[in-house]
Design an enzyme around this catalytic site. Structure first.
Site, PDB file in Angstrom:
ATOM      1  N   HIS A 105       8.006   4.087  -1.071  1.00  0.00           N
ATOM      2  CA  HIS A 105       6.682   4.433  -1.596  1.00  0.00           C
ATOM      3  C   HIS A 105       5.613   4.413  -0.507  1.00  0.00           C
ATOM      4  O   HIS A 105       4.425   4.222  -0.774  1.00  0.00           O
ATOM      5  CB  HIS A 105       6.320   3.525  -2.772  1.00  0.00           C
ATOM      6  CG  HIS A 105       6.899   4.060  -4.044  1.00  0.00           C
ATOM      7  ND1 HIS A 105       8.201   4.469  -4.132  1.00  0.00           N
ATOM      8  CD2 HIS A 105       6.357   4.291  -5.260  1.00  0.00           C
ATOM      9  CE1 HIS A 105       8.439   4.917  -5.351  1.00  0.00           C
ATOM     10  NE2 HIS A 105       7.324   4.818  -6.061  1.00  0.00           N
ATOM     11  N   ASP A 129      -0.843  -3.513  -7.717  1.00  0.00           N
ATOM     12  CA  ASP A 129      -1.166  -2.877  -9.008  1.00  0.00           C
ATOM     13  C   ASP A 129       0.069  -2.243  -9.640  1.00  0.00           C
ATOM     14  O   ASP A 129       0.106  -2.011 -10.844  1.00  0.00           O
ATOM     15  CB  ASP A 129      -2.214  -1.770  -8.808  1.00  0.00           C
ATOM     16  CG  ASP A 129      -3.547  -2.336  -8.409  1.00  0.00           C
ATOM     17  OD1 ASP A 129      -3.738  -3.558  -8.542  1.00  0.00           O
ATOM     18  OD2 ASP A 129      -4.402  -1.551  -7.954  1.00  0.00           O
ATOM     19  N   GLU A 132     -11.016  -6.392 -10.431  1.00  0.00           N
ATOM     20  CA  GLU A 132     -10.987  -5.138  -9.657  1.00  0.00           C
ATOM     21  C   GLU A 132     -12.172  -4.281 -10.081  1.00  0.00           C
ATOM     22  O   GLU A 132     -12.896  -4.619 -11.025  1.00  0.00           O
ATOM     23  CB  GLU A 132      -9.669  -4.378  -9.878  1.00  0.00           C
ATOM     24  CG  GLU A 132      -8.489  -4.992  -9.158  1.00  0.00           C
ATOM     25  CD  GLU A 132      -7.333  -4.019  -8.920  1.00  0.00           C
ATOM     26  OE1 GLU A 132      -7.468  -2.812  -9.226  1.00  0.00           O
ATOM     27  OE2 GLU A 132      -6.286  -4.502  -8.431  1.00  0.00           O
TER      28      GLU A 132
HETATM   29  P1  FAD Z   1       8.841   1.459   1.873  1.00  0.00           P
HETATM   30  O1  FAD Z   1       7.923   2.599   1.706  1.00  0.00           O
HETATM   31  O2  FAD Z   1      10.253   1.730   1.625  1.00  0.00           O
HETATM   32  O3  FAD Z   1       8.636   0.799   3.315  1.00  0.00           O
HETATM   33  C1  FAD Z   1       7.340   0.550   3.820  1.00  0.00           C
HETATM   34  C2  FAD Z   1       7.401   0.043   5.262  1.00  0.00           C
HETATM   35  O4  FAD Z   1       7.976  -1.248   5.266  1.00  0.00           O
HETATM   36  C3  FAD Z   1       8.271   0.890   6.184  1.00  0.00           C
HETATM   37  O5  FAD Z   1       7.768   0.834   7.493  1.00  0.00           O
HETATM   38  C4  FAD Z   1       9.611   0.211   6.107  1.00  0.00           C
HETATM   39  O6  FAD Z   1      10.399   0.454   7.250  1.00  0.00           O
HETATM   40  C5  FAD Z   1       9.187  -1.245   6.012  1.00  0.00           C
HETATM   41  N1  FAD Z   1      10.138  -2.035   5.232  1.00  0.00           N
HETATM   42  C6  FAD Z   1      10.638  -1.787   4.010  1.00  0.00           C
HETATM   43  N2  FAD Z   1      11.458  -2.776   3.638  1.00  0.00           N
HETATM   44  C7  FAD Z   1      11.481  -3.655   4.664  1.00  0.00           C
HETATM   45  C8  FAD Z   1      12.144  -4.872   4.901  1.00  0.00           C
HETATM   46  N3  FAD Z   1      12.970  -5.388   4.004  1.00  0.00           N
HETATM   47  N4  FAD Z   1      11.944  -5.498   6.075  1.00  0.00           N
HETATM   48  C9  FAD Z   1      11.113  -4.993   7.009  1.00  0.00           C
HETATM   49  N5  FAD Z   1      10.464  -3.838   6.845  1.00  0.00           N
HETATM   50  C10 FAD Z   1      10.641  -3.180   5.685  1.00  0.00           C
HETATM   51  N6  FAD Z   1      -0.095  -1.800  -2.026  1.00  0.00           N
HETATM   52  C11 FAD Z   1      -0.857  -2.869  -2.267  1.00  0.00           C
HETATM   53  O7  FAD Z   1      -1.020  -3.731  -1.418  1.00  0.00           O
HETATM   54  N7  FAD Z   1      -1.487  -3.007  -3.471  1.00  0.00           N
HETATM   55  C12 FAD Z   1      -1.322  -2.125  -4.490  1.00  0.00           C
HETATM   56  O8  FAD Z   1      -1.870  -2.317  -5.560  1.00  0.00           O
HETATM   57  C13 FAD Z   1      -0.488  -0.999  -4.264  1.00  0.00           C
HETATM   58  N8  FAD Z   1      -0.271  -0.104  -5.238  1.00  0.00           N
HETATM   59  C14 FAD Z   1       0.548   0.954  -4.998  1.00  0.00           C
HETATM   60  C15 FAD Z   1       0.789   1.863  -6.023  1.00  0.00           C
HETATM   61  C16 FAD Z   1       1.620   2.942  -5.821  1.00  0.00           C
HETATM   62  C17 FAD Z   1       1.872   3.915  -6.948  1.00  0.00           C
HETATM   63  C18 FAD Z   1       2.201   3.138  -4.546  1.00  0.00           C
HETATM   64  C19 FAD Z   1       3.071   4.332  -4.295  1.00  0.00           C
HETATM   65  C20 FAD Z   1       1.960   2.256  -3.510  1.00  0.00           C
HETATM   66  C21 FAD Z   1       1.134   1.155  -3.727  1.00  0.00           C
HETATM   67  N9  FAD Z   1       0.871   0.230  -2.721  1.00  0.00           N
HETATM   68  C22 FAD Z   1       0.099  -0.859  -2.983  1.00  0.00           C
HETATM   69  C23 FAD Z   1       1.378   0.428  -1.361  1.00  0.00           C
HETATM   70  C24 FAD Z   1       2.705  -0.264  -1.197  1.00  0.00           C
HETATM   71  O9  FAD Z   1       2.540  -1.662  -1.178  1.00  0.00           O
HETATM   72  C25 FAD Z   1       3.341   0.130   0.154  1.00  0.00           C
HETATM   73  O10 FAD Z   1       3.414   1.516   0.278  1.00  0.00           O
HETATM   74  C26 FAD Z   1       4.731  -0.485   0.274  1.00  0.00           C
HETATM   75  O11 FAD Z   1       5.168  -0.360   1.599  1.00  0.00           O
HETATM   76  C27 FAD Z   1       5.707   0.225  -0.620  1.00  0.00           C
HETATM   77  O12 FAD Z   1       6.869  -0.542  -0.780  1.00  0.00           O
HETATM   78  P2  FAD Z   1       8.282   0.142  -0.653  1.00  0.00           P
HETATM   79  O13 FAD Z   1       9.274  -0.844  -1.141  1.00  0.00           O
HETATM   80  O14 FAD Z   1       8.307   1.467  -1.290  1.00  0.00           O
HETATM   81  O15 FAD Z   1       8.367   0.260   0.934  1.00  0.00           O
END
Ligand code: FAD
Length: 526
Positions: free
Chosen positions: A105, A166, A277
């Protein structure tokens, strides 16, 4: 008439089979060409995939697509360590990089590894979650676990994590690599302030357990570290007793400074709301009416007379947790807190819902958007951290001026206390005790040349960033994205040296998280 002989039939079949095998061989060799055969000989419990890996070249931002050479679906931590150690041993002679992918994400390809290896962390999530009850409860989870699953598991013990995002369909590793901020952060700090211990695989393939007491530099480096120093494989997360229900409240303002003053007041008083918020509404006629299905106006007659008329409105969103039997007491507390605020009286809306439903609220919106085919659009999001002393200048210059409507997606504005953050982590914050998260969360309409098109939304983001720069607002990006090292240096400021030192200590070849584009892997051409 001459019938074709049996011999004649066999020849074309044989030629076709040879051609097919030859084609397959070429396809396989192309597939493996950028993937060293030595990796295939490694002993892993999970498996590699070389085909159908398009999912690993996609993310929520839907703008960047870099296909990896392979995806590893690990079954154990040692699978991850084995692969990384192997690449580390190859030294700068190998081009391979490795990206951990949580739930994908990210917004700008941060979890992608062009021609490298993507590790699908969700494969690890099948490992057991262990809830520890007692005076200071916590849960041990795989870093590939989704927060929504952690919530459900902990609720079986009447417990829940303290700090959220969120949206809960994100992995632990993904949010801890950034910060994890939501309306509880003013009280508990971000998610990275609520972790006791991590297990990490460094860029040398070493498996290290780290905490405040053990390998503390790695622990702090990894938290908010954008995946630069190691892959988080397990995390120990602080828990608290979970409430059953929440009172969910929305009140509105037409004046930004009054709205901000009330927000700041609420985050500083004792026994305040559990979640705070704010939401900006520009040129959104009828929005308040739409809420009537889920929120009840406190004063229905006055509320029906309230017309926003396209005015810019600021919605303060609050919750108070409670359990059955406590409703009356909680109502009195809410009344007392609301009496300290200066919102437009006719715009008070209330609702009551379960704790789970409240926390998982964005998923409900996701399902609606998915059903209309609107979830997988490009998302040119921009998240900023704005110092408190500059928030009124920011609002004046950006809200209602550069940004003339909020029809393409929500705009969030809420303050948090820096005292709840740990300055030893890698996350970069503005230089004030209170700062605001301002999140512009639009979706772009494909091929549109209007205001809702991708180019137009990207240029809007640029205008906002330029304004912040020219007005010297001291703003920092959250979920930062830059393409040059100069920009990253400027982003990290004084923390750049610590970042470089940690990179040299834990991932000296820059194997990890290439999608962040902070460091490039050094490759020897000999
Ligand atoms: P990914 O997109 O898969 O990875 C993100 C980054 O972290 C990449 O660089 C990846 O290489 C690295 N990574 C992933 N897993 C690991 C691991 N195990 N060890 C080391 N590095 C790793 N953020 C907030 O803070 N607050 C919010 O309210 C919020 N709301 C959101 C709502 C939506 C609909 C979306 C799409 C995103 C939101 N986000 C929010 C952002 C979100 O926290 C970040 O985009 C987060 O990185 C997404 O998590 P993911 O598991 O999809 O990570």
């Amino acid at each position: 008439m001459k019938f074709p002989s049996k011999q004649n039939n066999v020849l074309p079949i044989r030629s076709f089979t040879i051609l097919l095998i030859w084609c397959l061989a070429i396809k396989l060799s192309l597939c493996f060409s950028s993937f060293p055969s030595s990796l295939k000989t490694l002993n892993v419990e999970g498996h590699f995939c070389f085909d159908n890996n398009e999912f690993a070249a996609r993310d929520f931002g839907n703008r960047f697509r870099f296909l990896p050479s392979a995806v590893l679906h690990p079954k154990s931590v040692s699978d991850i360590a084995t692969i990384i150690e192997h690449i580390w041993q190859k030294g700068p002679g190998s081009k391979l990089t490795v990206a951990a992918r949580g739930h994908g994400h990210s917004l700008q390809g941060q979890a992608q590894a062009p021609q490298g290896i993507v590790i699908n962390m969700e494969s690890l999530s099948r490992q057991e979650m262990k809830v520890h009850t007692g005076r200071f409860p916590y849960v041990d989870v795989s870093a590939g676990e989704l927060w929504i699953n952690i919530l459900h598991e902990c609720l079986k013990f009447g417990l829940a994590p303290k700090s959220w995002t969120d949206y809960l369909h994100l992995t632990v590793g993904g949010t801890l690599s950034n910060a994890g901020i939501s309306g509880q952060a003013f009280r508990h700090g971000p998610q990275i302030s609520n972790v006791h211990q991590l297990e990490v695989v460094t860029g040398k393939g070493e498996v290290r357990v780290c905490s405040e007491e053990q390998n503390a530099d790695l622990f702090h480096g990894v938290l908010g570290g954008l995946g630069q120093f190691g892959i988080i494989t397990r995390a120990r997360i602080a828990l608290e007793p979970a409430p059953k229900m929440v009172k969910w409240i929305r009140v509105h303002y037409s004046d930004f400074s009054t709205f901000a003053r009330d927000q700041e007041h609420l985050i500083s008083v004792e026994n305040t709301f559990d979640y705070i918020e704010g939401l900006v509404m520009i040129n959104k006629t009828g929005l308040i009416n739409n809420w009537r299905s889920s929120f009840n106006p406190q004063d229905p007659v006055q509320a029906s007379q309230f017309k926003s008329d396209g005015r810019t409105l600021f919605c303060l969103e609050l919750t108070k947790n409670f359990n059955p039997g406590e409703a009356d007491r909680i109502d009195q507390e809410i009344e007392s807190l609301l009496s300290q605020l200066s919102y437009i009286p006719s715009t008070l809306f209330m609702s009551e819902t379960s704790y789970v439903e409240f926390l998982d609220r964005v998923h409900a919106a996701e399902l609606k958007l998915r059903s209309k085919g609107l979830w997988d659009l490009p998302h040119p999001w921009l998240n900023l951290l704005v110092p408190k002393s500059k928030i009124n200048s920011f609002a004046e210059g950006v809200l209602g001026n550069i940004l003339t409507d909020t029809n393409n997606g929500p705009v969030l504005v809420y303050p948090v206390n820096k005292s709840r953050w740990d300055n030893r982590t890698s996350v970069v914050l503005p230089e004030e005790d209170i700062f605001y998260l301002v999140a512009f969360l639009p979706q772009a309409t494909p091929l549109s040349k209007e205001n809702d098109g991708l180019e137009s939304l990207l240029s809007l983001n640029k205008r906002i960033l330029d304004y912040c720069e020219e007005a010297h607002l001291g703003v920092k990006q959250y979920l930062p994205h830059y393409t040059t090292q100069e920009e990253w240096r400027a982003h990290f400021g004084q923390q750049w040296e610590v970042l470089v030192r940690r990179k040299l200590a834990y991932d000296p070849l820059a194997i990890l998280a290439p999608g962040q584009r902070i460091f490039q892997k050094a490759i020897s051409t000999l």
